[in-house]
Design a protein around this motif. Structure first.
Motif, PDB file in Angstrom:
ATOM      1  N   HIS A 217       4.511 -21.927   0.096  1.00  0.00           N
ATOM      2  CA  HIS A 217       5.573 -21.010   0.529  1.00  0.00           C
ATOM      3  C   HIS A 217       6.501 -20.636  -0.623  1.00  0.00           C
ATOM      4  CE1 HIS A 217       9.203 -19.565   2.489  1.00  0.00           C
ATOM      5  NE2 HIS A 217       9.864 -20.589   2.016  1.00  0.00           N
ATOM      6  N   ALA A 218       6.872 -21.607  -1.463  1.00  0.00           N
ATOM      7  CA  ALA A 218       7.817 -21.353  -2.550  1.00  0.00           C
ATOM      8  C   ALA A 218       7.260 -20.387  -3.586  1.00  0.00           C
ATOM      9  CB  ALA A 218       8.212 -22.663  -3.223  1.00  0.00           C
ATOM     10  N   LYS A 219       5.932 -20.247  -3.648  1.00  0.00           N
ATOM     11  CA  LYS A 219       5.320 -19.345  -4.631  1.00  0.00           C
ATOM     12  C   LYS A 219       5.135 -17.929  -4.088  1.00  0.00           C
ATOM     13  CE  LYS A 219       2.682 -23.103  -6.783  1.00  0.00           C
ATOM     14  NZ  LYS A 219       1.319 -23.604  -7.120  1.00  0.00           N
ATOM     15  N   MET A 220       5.473 -17.725  -2.830  1.00  0.00           N
ATOM     16  CA  MET A 220       5.270 -16.412  -2.211  1.00  0.00           C
ATOM     17  C   MET A 220       6.445 -15.509  -2.549  1.00  0.00           C
ATOM     18  SD  MET A 220       4.106 -15.625   1.676  1.00  0.00           S
ATOM     19  CE  MET A 220       3.756 -13.971   2.258  1.00  0.00           C
ATOM     20  N   ALA A 221       6.454 -15.028  -3.773  1.00  0.00           N
ATOM     21  CA  ALA A 221       7.556 -14.216  -4.278  1.00  0.00           C
ATOM     22  C   ALA A 221       7.004 -13.137  -5.185  1.00  0.00           C
ATOM     23  CB  ALA A 221       8.560 -15.091  -5.025  1.00  0.00           C
ATOM     24  N   GLY A 222       7.851 -12.222  -5.573  1.00  0.00           N
ATOM     25  CA  GLY A 222       7.422 -11.146  -6.456  1.00  0.00           C
ATOM     26  C   GLY A 222       8.614 -10.367  -6.964  1.00  0.00           C
ATOM     27  N   THR A 223       8.360  -9.154  -7.460  1.00  0.00           N
ATOM     28  CA  THR A 223       9.387  -8.363  -8.122  1.00  0.00           C
ATOM     29  C   THR A 223       9.339  -6.919  -7.648  1.00  0.00           C
ATOM     30  OG1 THR A 223       9.174  -9.744 -10.100  1.00  0.00           O
ATOM     31  CG2 THR A 223      10.311  -7.642 -10.356  1.00  0.00           C
ATOM     32  N   VAL A 224      10.511  -6.385  -7.306  1.00  0.00           N
ATOM     33  CA  VAL A 224      10.665  -4.954  -7.056  1.00  0.00           C
ATOM     34  C   VAL A 224      11.080  -4.306  -8.375  1.00  0.00           C
ATOM     35  CG1 VAL A 224      11.885  -3.168  -5.779  1.00  0.00           C
ATOM     36  CG2 VAL A 224      11.374  -5.338  -4.674  1.00  0.00           C
ATOM     37  N   ILE A 225      10.336  -3.310  -8.799  1.00  0.00           N
ATOM     38  CA  ILE A 225      10.618  -2.610 -10.054  1.00  0.00           C
ATOM     39  C   ILE A 225      11.101  -1.207  -9.693  1.00  0.00           C
ATOM     40  CG2 ILE A 225       9.672  -1.795 -12.248  1.00  0.00           C
ATOM     41  CD1 ILE A 225       7.515  -4.023 -11.910  1.00  0.00           C
ATOM     42  N   VAL A 226      12.398  -0.977  -9.880  1.00  0.00           N
ATOM     43  CA  VAL A 226      13.000   0.313  -9.554  1.00  0.00           C
ATOM     44  C   VAL A 226      13.015   1.181 -10.811  1.00  0.00           C
ATOM     45  CG1 VAL A 226      15.006   1.485  -8.598  1.00  0.00           C
ATOM     46  CG2 VAL A 226      14.407  -0.804  -7.782  1.00  0.00           C
ATOM     47  N   MET A 227      12.454   2.378 -10.692  1.00  0.00           N
ATOM     48  CA  MET A 227      12.255   3.257 -11.841  1.00  0.00           C
ATOM     49  C   MET A 227      12.935   4.604 -11.612  1.00  0.00           C
ATOM     50  SD  MET A 227       8.142   2.540 -11.709  1.00  0.00           S
ATOM     51  CE  MET A 227       7.714   2.964 -13.394  1.00  0.00           C
ATOM     52  N   THR A 228      13.083   5.365 -12.657  1.00  0.00           N
ATOM     53  CA  THR A 228      13.541   6.740 -12.506  1.00  0.00           C
ATOM     54  C   THR A 228      12.457   7.528 -11.772  1.00  0.00           C
ATOM     55  OG1 THR A 228      12.570   7.467 -14.598  1.00  0.00           O
ATOM     56  CG2 THR A 228      14.818   6.581 -14.669  1.00  0.00           C
ATOM     57  N   PRO A 229      12.804   8.622 -11.091  1.00  0.00           N
ATOM     58  CA  PRO A 229      11.786   9.407 -10.381  1.00  0.00           C
ATOM     59  C   PRO A 229      10.633   9.857 -11.279  1.00  0.00           C
ATOM     60  CG  PRO A 229      13.964  10.073  -9.662  1.00  0.00           C
ATOM     61  CD  PRO A 229      14.172   9.111 -10.797  1.00  0.00           C
ATOM     62  N   ALA A 230      10.940  10.245 -12.516  1.00  0.00           N
ATOM     63  CA  ALA A 230       9.883  10.694 -13.429  1.00  0.00           C
ATOM     64  C   ALA A 230       8.945   9.548 -13.789  1.00  0.00           C
ATOM     65  CB  ALA A 230      10.502  11.291 -14.692  1.00  0.00           C
ATOM     66  N   ASP A 231       9.513   8.374 -14.071  1.00  0.00           N
ATOM     67  CA  ASP A 231       8.684   7.214 -14.406  1.00  0.00           C
ATOM     68  C   ASP A 231       7.847   6.781 -13.207  1.00  0.00           C
ATOM     69  OD1 ASP A 231       9.610   7.167 -16.982  1.00  0.00           O
ATOM     70  OD2 ASP A 231      11.147   5.639 -16.615  1.00  0.00           O
TER      71      ASP A 231
ATOM     72  N   GLN B  27       0.851  -1.186   0.000  1.00  0.00           N
ATOM     73  CA  GLN B  27       0.000   0.000   0.000  1.00  0.00           C
ATOM     74  C   GLN B  27       0.892   1.243   0.000  1.00  0.00           C
ATOM     75  OE1 GLN B  27      -2.148  -0.490   3.702  1.00  0.00           O
ATOM     76  NE2 GLN B  27      -3.840  -1.539   2.704  1.00  0.00           N
ATOM     77  N   HIS B  28       0.789   2.058  -1.049  1.00  0.00           N
ATOM     78  CA  HIS B  28       1.499   3.328  -1.108  1.00  0.00           C
ATOM     79  C   HIS B  28       0.665   4.402  -0.435  1.00  0.00           C
ATOM     80  CE1 HIS B  28       4.530   2.007  -4.224  1.00  0.00           C
ATOM     81  NE2 HIS B  28       3.615   1.050  -4.335  1.00  0.00           N
ATOM     82  N   GLN B  29       1.332   5.384   0.150  1.00  0.00           N
ATOM     83  CA  GLN B  29       0.612   6.453   0.836  1.00  0.00           C
ATOM     84  C   GLN B  29      -0.304   7.217  -0.107  1.00  0.00           C
ATOM     85  OE1 GLN B  29       0.835   6.916   4.229  1.00  0.00           O
ATOM     86  NE2 GLN B  29       2.080   5.066   4.174  1.00  0.00           N
ATOM     87  N   GLU B  30       0.048   7.262  -1.393  1.00  0.00           N
ATOM     88  CA  GLU B  30      -0.766   7.974  -2.373  1.00  0.00           C
ATOM     89  C   GLU B  30      -2.038   7.219  -2.744  1.00  0.00           C
ATOM     90  OE1 GLU B  30       3.444   9.210  -2.702  1.00  0.00           O
ATOM     91  OE2 GLU B  30       2.385   7.300  -2.578  1.00  0.00           O
ATOM     92  N   GLY B  31      -2.164   5.974  -2.305  1.00  0.00           N
ATOM     93  CA  GLY B  31      -3.369   5.192  -2.557  1.00  0.00           C
ATOM     94  C   GLY B  31      -3.181   4.002  -3.469  1.00  0.00           C
ATOM     95  N   ASN B  32      -2.061   3.950  -4.194  1.00  0.00           N
ATOM     96  CA  ASN B  32      -1.816   2.824  -5.094  1.00  0.00           C
ATOM     97  C   ASN B  32      -1.588   1.545  -4.301  1.00  0.00           C
ATOM     98  OD1 ASN B  32      -0.883   5.442  -6.244  1.00  0.00           O
ATOM     99  ND2 ASN B  32      -0.748   4.236  -8.116  1.00  0.00           N
ATOM    100  N   ARG B  33      -2.142   0.452  -4.828  1.00  0.00           N
ATOM    101  CA  ARG B  33      -2.000  -0.849  -4.177  1.00  0.00           C
ATOM    102  C   ARG B  33      -1.452  -1.859  -5.177  1.00  0.00           C
ATOM    103  NH1 ARG B  33      -6.045   1.836  -1.755  1.00  0.00           N
ATOM    104  NH2 ARG B  33      -6.427   1.541   0.466  1.00  0.00           N
ATOM    105  N   GLU B  34      -0.631  -2.786  -4.684  1.00  0.00           N
ATOM    106  CA  GLU B  34      -0.012  -3.790  -5.550  1.00  0.00           C
ATOM    107  C   GLU B  34      -0.013  -5.137  -4.835  1.00  0.00           C
ATOM    108  OE1 GLU B  34       3.555  -2.303  -7.815  1.00  0.00           O
ATOM    109  OE2 GLU B  34       3.729  -1.039  -6.032  1.00  0.00           O
ATOM    110  N   ILE B  35       0.020  -6.193  -5.630  1.00  0.00           N
ATOM    111  CA  ILE B  35       0.168  -7.543  -5.104  1.00  0.00           C
ATOM    112  C   ILE B  35       1.349  -8.195  -5.809  1.00  0.00           C
ATOM    113  CG2 ILE B  35      -0.864  -9.852  -4.920  1.00  0.00           C
ATOM    114  CD1 ILE B  35      -3.568  -8.543  -4.657  1.00  0.00           C
ATOM    115  N   ASN B  36       2.343  -8.610  -5.016  1.00  0.00           N
ATOM    116  CA  ASN B  36       3.557  -9.288  -5.512  1.00  0.00           C
ATOM    117  C   ASN B  36       4.358  -8.447  -6.495  1.00  0.00           C
ATOM    118  OD1 ASN B  36       2.956 -11.478  -3.920  1.00  0.00           O
ATOM    119  ND2 ASN B  36       2.027 -12.665  -5.561  1.00  0.00           N
ATOM    120  N   GLU B  37       4.116  -7.160  -6.517  1.00  0.00           N
ATOM    121  CA  GLU B  37       4.948  -6.205  -7.258  1.00  0.00           C
ATOM    122  C   GLU B  37       5.101  -4.954  -6.405  1.00  0.00           C
ATOM    123  OE1 GLU B  37       4.595  -6.867 -12.093  1.00  0.00           O
ATOM    124  OE2 GLU B  37       3.669  -5.125 -11.147  1.00  0.00           O
ATOM    125  N   LEU B  38       6.291  -4.362  -6.485  1.00  0.00           N
ATOM    126  CA  LEU B  38       6.543  -3.143  -5.718  1.00  0.00           C
ATOM    127  C   LEU B  38       7.311  -2.168  -6.600  1.00  0.00           C
ATOM    128  CD1 LEU B  38       6.551  -1.454  -3.141  1.00  0.00           C
ATOM    129  CD2 LEU B  38       8.584  -2.716  -2.387  1.00  0.00           C
TER     130      LEU B  38
END
Length: 314
Positions: free
Chosen positions: A185-199, A112-123
């Motif tokens: 348990h082995a399926k409890m994974a996801g991806t962090v997506i690091v972006m430029t500030p503008a993106d 949960q982002h403070q701005e209201g955006n919500r994600e599942i298994n992605e950040l």
């Protein structure tokens, strides 16, 4: 085949962790050389039927004992100082970090982002900005682990834990649950997506935009009827919530407690455990009635009131 021995280093934490790890590895290699090379040398020199001098020798044993005691002590203290510095750097986040909530649940991660955006298994995150995760569990113990960031934090039911890091490279990085938590348990994974500030800002504005976390908490606050007691014009004598977060709260037993996230959580779920001085224990308990996501929304709303002035009592 690309099979790196170590995952990519993609955070400030990873840099200091790797430096300490490789320093320990190099020191271990030197110690092995100091032990095993003389051992093999003496095994060869004093092998059976060799002509080596085997007469006893008088050695300065006291100096030898002092040397191999004092030197390792100072080396151990040096590694302790380096490890302590790395630990405190990891445990004390800088000011004004990006605040994101993370809830572990069999078998997914919900953000949960403070701005209201919500994600599942992605950040989604911006690069070069410190991030603090507030972690909670809906069921059993989980553990949030991002190899490329060299961070791992247990997520324990009934309490909040936090972890901070600062991504240094854009890209996608896998994260995992490293505490066995059930069949999938082995399926409890996801991806962090690091972006430029503008993106990242574009993603915030055009993603799954909803009410901010504080706005969702305010709506829940009114739905649950909390405003009926904690509003300034309420007939029921309840503690004001404006300006509450972050200050010391006097309790009925004469002690004080800091109004942090954990205090707010405990006060919502089991208010009778810490009764504010001067108030009757009339608030109902919400344990078992609210999800971790609901709790984080309510706390976000209460934190948004931190800079407001409490209403004057008549």
């Amino acid at each position: 085949m690309n099979f790196p021995i170590f995952p990519k280093s993609a955070s400030t934490t990873a840099v200091q962790t790797d430096h300490l790890f490789f320093l320990l590895l190099a020191f271990s290699a030197v110690m092995m050389a100091l032990i095993f090379l003389p051992m093999f040398f003496f095994l060869y020199k004093y092998r059976r039927q060799s002509n080596a001098d085997r007469s006893s020798r008088k050695l300065p044993t006291e100096y030898i004992e002092i040397t191999w005691t004092v030197i390792p002590v100072f080396i151990s203290l040096a590694f302790f100082a380096l490890g302590a510095r790395a630990y405190f750097n990891e445990e004390v986040p800088p000011a004004d970090t990006l605040q994101i909530n993370c809830v572990g649940k069999q078998w997914m991660w919900k953000f949960q982002h403070q701005e209201g955006n919500r994600e599942i298994n992605e950040l989604h995150l911006p690069v070069d900005r410190p991030v603090t995760l507030t972690l909670a569990s809906e069921d059993v113990i989980h553990s949030f682990y991002v190899p490329a960031f060299r961070i791992k934090q247990d997520v324990v039911p009934g309490r909040f834990t936090t972890e901070w890091f600062q991504p240094t490279s854009t890209g996608s990085y896998r994260f995992y649950c490293t505490e066995y938590c059930g069949m999938d348990h082995a399926k409890m994974a996801g991806t962090v997506i690091v972006m430029t500030p503008a993106d990242y800002q574009d993603w915030l504005e055009h993603g799954s935009v909803r009410d901010t976390l504080a706005q969702s908490g305010e709506a829940l606050f009114r739905t649950l009827g909390c405003s009926g007691c904690h509003a300034g014009n309420s007939a029921i004598h309840a503690p004001p919530l404006e300006g509450l977060y972050g200050r010391l709260v006097p309790l009925s037993d004469g002690t004080f407690v800091r109004a942090d996230d954990q205090y707010l959580r405990d006060s919502i779920l089991n208010p009778a455990s810490q009764i504010t001085a001067g108030y009757a224990p009339v608030m109902p308990a919400y344990a078992g009635r609210l999800s971790e996501e609901n709790l984080l929304q309510l706390i976000a709303y209460l934190k948004s009131l931190a800079k407001e002035t409490p209403p004057k009592t008549p």
